[in-house]
Write a protein that holds these residues in place. Structure first.
Motif, PDB file in Angstrom:
ATOM      1  N   PRO A  64       0.822  -1.208   0.000  1.00  0.00           N
ATOM      2  CA  PRO A  64       0.000   0.000   0.000  1.00  0.00           C
ATOM      3  C   PRO A  64       0.861   1.264   0.000  1.00  0.00           C
ATOM      4  O   PRO A  64       2.065   1.222   0.247  1.00  0.00           O
ATOM      5  CB  PRO A  64      -0.783  -0.113   1.311  1.00  0.00           C
ATOM      6  N   ALA A  65       0.203   2.390  -0.256  1.00  0.00           N
ATOM      7  CA  ALA A  65       0.890   3.670  -0.414  1.00  0.00           C
ATOM      8  C   ALA A  65       1.735   4.043   0.801  1.00  0.00           C
ATOM      9  O   ALA A  65       2.795   4.657   0.661  1.00  0.00           O
ATOM     10  CB  ALA A  65      -0.116   4.770  -0.706  1.00  0.00           C
ATOM     11  N   ALA A  66       1.311   3.657   1.995  1.00  0.00           N
ATOM     12  CA  ALA A  66       2.038   4.034   3.215  1.00  0.00           C
ATOM     13  C   ALA A  66       3.419   3.383   3.284  1.00  0.00           C
ATOM     14  O   ALA A  66       4.300   3.894   3.972  1.00  0.00           O
ATOM     15  CB  ALA A  66       1.225   3.641   4.445  1.00  0.00           C
ATOM     16  N   ARG A  67       3.631   2.268   2.580  1.00  0.00           N
ATOM     17  CA  ARG A  67       4.917   1.561   2.677  1.00  0.00           C
ATOM     18  C   ARG A  67       5.660   1.484   1.356  1.00  0.00           C
ATOM     19  O   ARG A  67       6.645   0.754   1.232  1.00  0.00           O
ATOM     20  CB  ARG A  67       4.677   0.142   3.204  1.00  0.00           C
ATOM     21  N   VAL A  68       5.217   2.242   0.355  1.00  0.00           N
ATOM     22  CA  VAL A  68       5.855   2.208  -0.955  1.00  0.00           C
ATOM     23  C   VAL A  68       7.327   2.585  -0.817  1.00  0.00           C
ATOM     24  O   VAL A  68       7.673   3.536  -0.130  1.00  0.00           O
ATOM     25  CB  VAL A  68       5.141   3.159  -1.947  1.00  0.00           C
ATOM     26  N   ASP A  92      -0.910  -6.172   7.303  1.00  0.00           N
ATOM     27  CA  ASP A  92      -2.037  -6.457   6.425  1.00  0.00           C
ATOM     28  C   ASP A  92      -2.908  -7.514   7.089  1.00  0.00           C
ATOM     29  O   ASP A  92      -2.430  -8.608   7.395  1.00  0.00           O
ATOM     30  CB  ASP A  92      -1.499  -6.972   5.088  1.00  0.00           C
ATOM     31  N   ASN A  93      -4.177  -7.204   7.302  1.00  0.00           N
ATOM     32  CA  ASN A  93      -5.078  -8.146   7.966  1.00  0.00           C
ATOM     33  C   ASN A  93      -5.341  -9.400   7.147  1.00  0.00           C
ATOM     34  O   ASN A  93      -5.823 -10.383   7.672  1.00  0.00           O
ATOM     35  CB  ASN A  93      -6.400  -7.459   8.307  1.00  0.00           C
ATOM     36  N   PHE A  94      -5.033  -9.370   5.857  1.00  0.00           N
ATOM     37  CA  PHE A  94      -5.258 -10.531   5.003  1.00  0.00           C
ATOM     38  C   PHE A  94      -4.009 -11.405   4.890  1.00  0.00           C
ATOM     39  O   PHE A  94      -4.009 -12.386   4.171  1.00  0.00           O
ATOM     40  CB  PHE A  94      -5.737 -10.100   3.620  1.00  0.00           C
ATOM     41  N   ALA A  95      -2.955 -11.044   5.609  1.00  0.00           N
ATOM     42  CA  ALA A  95      -1.727 -11.847   5.634  1.00  0.00           C
ATOM     43  C   ALA A  95      -1.731 -12.723   6.882  1.00  0.00           C
ATOM     44  O   ALA A  95      -2.174 -12.305   7.943  1.00  0.00           O
ATOM     45  CB  ALA A  95      -0.505 -10.940   5.622  1.00  0.00           C
ATOM     46  N   SER A  96      -1.210 -13.932   6.750  1.00  0.00           N
ATOM     47  CA  SER A  96      -1.084 -14.837   7.894  1.00  0.00           C
ATOM     48  C   SER A  96       0.146 -14.450   8.706  1.00  0.00           C
ATOM     49  O   SER A  96       0.971 -13.657   8.262  1.00  0.00           O
ATOM     50  CB  SER A  96      -0.936 -16.276   7.413  1.00  0.00           C
ATOM     51  N   GLN A  97       0.272 -15.033   9.896  1.00  0.00           N
ATOM     52  CA  GLN A  97       1.443 -14.764  10.723  1.00  0.00           C
ATOM     53  C   GLN A  97       2.724 -15.104   9.957  1.00  0.00           C
ATOM     54  O   GLN A  97       3.637 -14.306   9.891  1.00  0.00           O
ATOM     55  CB  GLN A  97       1.379 -15.572  12.027  1.00  0.00           C
ATOM     56  N   LEU A  98       2.803 -16.312   9.424  1.00  0.00           N
ATOM     57  CA  LEU A  98       3.881 -16.714   8.519  1.00  0.00           C
ATOM     58  C   LEU A  98       3.216 -17.045   7.195  1.00  0.00           C
ATOM     59  O   LEU A  98       2.671 -18.127   7.017  1.00  0.00           O
ATOM     60  CB  LEU A  98       4.629 -17.937   9.065  1.00  0.00           C
ATOM     61  N   LYS A 138       5.886  -9.593  -9.511  1.00  0.00           N
ATOM     62  CA  LYS A 138       5.131  -8.989  -8.412  1.00  0.00           C
ATOM     63  C   LYS A 138       4.501 -10.085  -7.570  1.00  0.00           C
ATOM     64  O   LYS A 138       3.816 -10.956  -8.081  1.00  0.00           O
ATOM     65  CB  LYS A 138       4.065  -8.052  -8.953  1.00  0.00           C
ATOM     66  N   ILE A 139       4.735 -10.012  -6.250  1.00  0.00           N
ATOM     67  CA  ILE A 139       4.174 -10.958  -5.286  1.00  0.00           C
ATOM     68  C   ILE A 139       3.086 -10.221  -4.524  1.00  0.00           C
ATOM     69  O   ILE A 139       3.353  -9.201  -3.890  1.00  0.00           O
ATOM     70  CB  ILE A 139       5.254 -11.446  -4.305  1.00  0.00           C
ATOM     71  N   ALA A 140       1.841 -10.730  -4.592  1.00  0.00           N
ATOM     72  CA  ALA A 140       0.717 -10.091  -3.901  1.00  0.00           C
ATOM     73  C   ALA A 140       0.310 -10.949  -2.707  1.00  0.00           C
ATOM     74  O   ALA A 140       0.035 -12.135  -2.847  1.00  0.00           O
ATOM     75  CB  ALA A 140      -0.461  -9.907  -4.848  1.00  0.00           C
ATOM     76  N   ILE A 141       0.282 -10.312  -1.542  1.00  0.00           N
ATOM     77  CA  ILE A 141      -0.149 -10.953  -0.301  1.00  0.00           C
ATOM     78  C   ILE A 141      -1.178 -10.024   0.310  1.00  0.00           C
ATOM     79  O   ILE A 141      -0.830  -8.961   0.824  1.00  0.00           O
ATOM     80  CB  ILE A 141       1.040 -11.177   0.655  1.00  0.00           C
ATOM     81  N   GLY A 142      -2.454 -10.406   0.203  1.00  0.00           N
ATOM     82  CA  GLY A 142      -3.520  -9.510   0.660  1.00  0.00           C
ATOM     83  C   GLY A 142      -3.481  -8.236  -0.157  1.00  0.00           C
ATOM     84  O   GLY A 142      -3.457  -8.249  -1.383  1.00  0.00           O
TER      85      GLY A 142
END
Length: 149
Positions: A64-68, A92-98, A138-142
């Motif tokens: 996201p824009a905050a971490r670009v 990211d709430n859609f990412a798992s712990q690992l 590009k790797i998309a995680i959530g």
């Protein structure tokens, strides 16, 4: 309402409650137990073109824009997720712990999903096994997107 029908409805409700409880326990157990770390399969890396002989050396967050622009050097094995000990920590709430791991095999980077709930995508394709990475992938995680450079 007949007693037989009422009894059957009670049993159905009880069965649903047990199934829900087992599903919750399974999800908690998966988070506590952690991922199964598999040894990378030696795979043939695609031959780089003449213009792309330089191996990727870093991973950069593009969303996201905050971490670009947040950059992480590609070295050894890196974990990606929300856990505090991850090499690439995500908020990211859609990412798992690992969630995933990025690792090197013969100086070629690979990515692997670690059994996450929402999955990992490389160049828009959901992955189920180890995938080689190249420059520009590009790797998309959530809602987080990482670019290999």
């Amino acid at each position: 309402m007949p007693d037989g029908l009422l009894g059957a409805l009670k049993l159905c409700l009880l069965a649903l409650l047990y199934l829900f409880f087992l599903r919750v326990l399974r999800a908690v157990w998966a988070e506590v137990k952690g991922p199964k770390m598999r040894e990378p399969k030696p795979a043939k890396a695609p031959k780089p073109s003449r213009a792309d002989r330089k191996q990727p050396s870093r991973v950069v967050i593009t969303a996201p824009a905050a971490r670009v622009g947040t950059t992480f050097p590609l070295a050894g094995e890196m974990t990606v997720g929300r856990a505090p000990g991850c090499s690439i920590p995500l908020e990211d709430n859609f990412a798992s712990q690992l969630h995933a791991r990025i690792f090197m095999v013969d100086r070629h980077p690979y990515v692997e999903d670690l059994g996450s709930t929402n999955g990992t995508m490389v160049n828009g394709q959901s992955i189920t096994h180890q995938v080689p990475l190249g420059r520009g992938d590009k790797i998309a995680i959530g809602g987080t997107v990482l670019e290999v450079r």
